[in-house]
Scaffold this active site. Structure first.
Site, PDB file in Angstrom:
ATOM      1  N   GLU A  60      35.449  37.475  44.004  1.00  0.00           N
ATOM      2  CA  GLU A  60      34.200  37.776  43.302  1.00  0.00           C
ATOM      3  C   GLU A  60      33.112  36.760  43.610  1.00  0.00           C
ATOM      4  O   GLU A  60      31.932  37.125  43.723  1.00  0.00           O
ATOM      5  CB  GLU A  60      34.465  37.844  41.797  1.00  0.00           C
ATOM      6  CG  GLU A  60      35.186  39.104  41.349  1.00  0.00           C
ATOM      7  CD  GLU A  60      36.676  39.082  41.686  1.00  0.00           C
ATOM      8  OE1 GLU A  60      37.278  40.169  41.765  1.00  0.00           O
ATOM      9  OE2 GLU A  60      37.230  37.977  41.866  1.00  0.00           O
ATOM     10  N   HIS A 130      41.101  43.551  31.158  1.00  0.00           N
ATOM     11  CA  HIS A 130      40.385  44.729  31.635  1.00  0.00           C
ATOM     12  C   HIS A 130      39.576  45.391  30.519  1.00  0.00           C
ATOM     13  O   HIS A 130      39.318  46.590  30.575  1.00  0.00           O
ATOM     14  CB  HIS A 130      41.366  45.753  32.222  1.00  0.00           C
ATOM     15  CG  HIS A 130      42.127  45.265  33.405  1.00  0.00           C
ATOM     16  ND1 HIS A 130      43.261  44.500  33.285  1.00  0.00           N
ATOM     17  CD2 HIS A 130      41.912  45.424  34.735  1.00  0.00           C
ATOM     18  CE1 HIS A 130      43.724  44.212  34.482  1.00  0.00           C
ATOM     19  NE2 HIS A 130      42.922  44.751  35.382  1.00  0.00           N
TER      20      HIS A 130
END
Length: 325
Positions: A60, A130
């Site tokens: 990321e 998540h």
């Protein structure tokens, strides 16, 4: 008009802008032939080729850094972080580079062509890695815009506006609504103004404020309150940075009460910023303390997701407590 779910609306926006803007690139983890983990980018690589829609390594920080470099060269850049929970390795790039690029160069350079898309929030039994809602972290940083749609129509219009905006935008997508939210979406081009809240329902007794997936929670709570004779004004903030103080303040001056609902934890959540600003703007109009119905100050619990969520019943109870204060 065409009936679309939120994923299809996002895909339609990306497809339309890539056709119009030949410099636009889309990239992220598995966004190529796989179409991303949620299939939001399905068909883009087939139509525009691997040079314009491609997979990145699973890093990321690298995705954000690469996006900064491309955008600083004048390329329209749409990067995807697969889950908002994974945005934290990219945090340094986003808050120290993306947000400050124009400022530190004295406006000689910028990364205004950068839009970073990422799915956020719970309700899908995703557990603590998540399901997070990290939007408040980025509202603290000058130089970033933060946008969150509530339905397919909003998603397409706001995403097109974000991509075309001359400032970097973090575009949070409520993953719980990806396939659950379906509505009529124009097939042609349109934008929804960034920084402008949407008054979804007029009311006289209390203002209810939220964004993203929590809007349907507010509507349900307002319907329950209506059975008790309470008239609720419902506002979708849509943009958290910059947020529409004037629209919210005008509503609160009319109703005398404000309830803010968000899925992120209570402490440090964006509701606190809204509450502080509105009490300054509307102090003499308030009939009760500003209420916050938010997630808990815990990691997002898989087994107790229902208890964690700021649902319609919690919101309804808070509405009635505010009205009866």
């Amino acid at each position: 008009m065409a009936k679309m779910n939120m994923l299809q609306a996002i895909n339609s926006a990306l497809m339309a802008e890539m056709e119009t803007d030949k410099s636009m690139l889309v990239f992220g983890e598995d966004v190529g032939h796989f179409g991303g983990v949620f299939r939001a980018t399905s068909g883009l690589q087939e139509k525009f080729g691997k040079q314009r829609c491609f997979n990145t390594p699973l890093t990321e920080q690298g995705i954000a850094g690469f996006a900064n470099g491309l955008a600083s060269s004048g390329i329209t850049t749409v990067a995807e972080i697969q889950f908002a929970d994974y945005i934290f390795p990219a945090f340094d790039q986003l808050v120290n580079e993306t947000a400050k690029f124009r400022y530190r160069s004295g406006a000689q350079f910028d990364v205004g062509g950068l839009t970073l898309r990422t799915p956020y929030g719970g309700g899908i039994a995703g557990g603590h890695y998540h399901s997070q809602s990290p939007e408040a972290y980025f509202t603290h940083t000058a130089g970033l815009k933060v946008v969150i749609p509530r339905d397919p129509y909003q998603a397409k219009g706001l995403l097109l506006a974000s991509i075309r905006d001359k400032n970097p935008v973090i575009f949070f997508e409520p993953k719980r609504l990806y396939r659950a939210s379906v509505g009529e979406v124009p097939s042609d081009d349109y934008e929804i103004e960034i920084g402008k809240a949407d008054v979804m329902q007029q009311g006289s007794d209390i203002t209810l404020l939220a964004w993203g997936a929590q809007m349907e929670i507010l509507q349900h709570a307002a319907d329950l309150a209506a059975k008790e004779g309470v008239s609720s004004e419902i506002i979708d903030l849509r943009t958290l940075a910059p947020w529409d103080v004037d629209t919210v303040a005008a509503s609160v001056k009319k109703t005398g009460r404000l309830l803010i609902n968000h899925e992120a934890p209570l402490t440090g959540g964006f509701a606190g910023e809204i509450a502080a600003t509105i009490q300054e703007e509307c102090f003499l109009s308030l009939e009760s303390p500003i209420a916050r119905v938010c997630g808990l100050d815990t990691p997002y619990p898989l087994n107790h997701e229902k208890e964690y969520m700021p649902d319609a019943l919690k919101t309804f109870e808070a509405i009635m407590a505010s009205v009866k204060f």
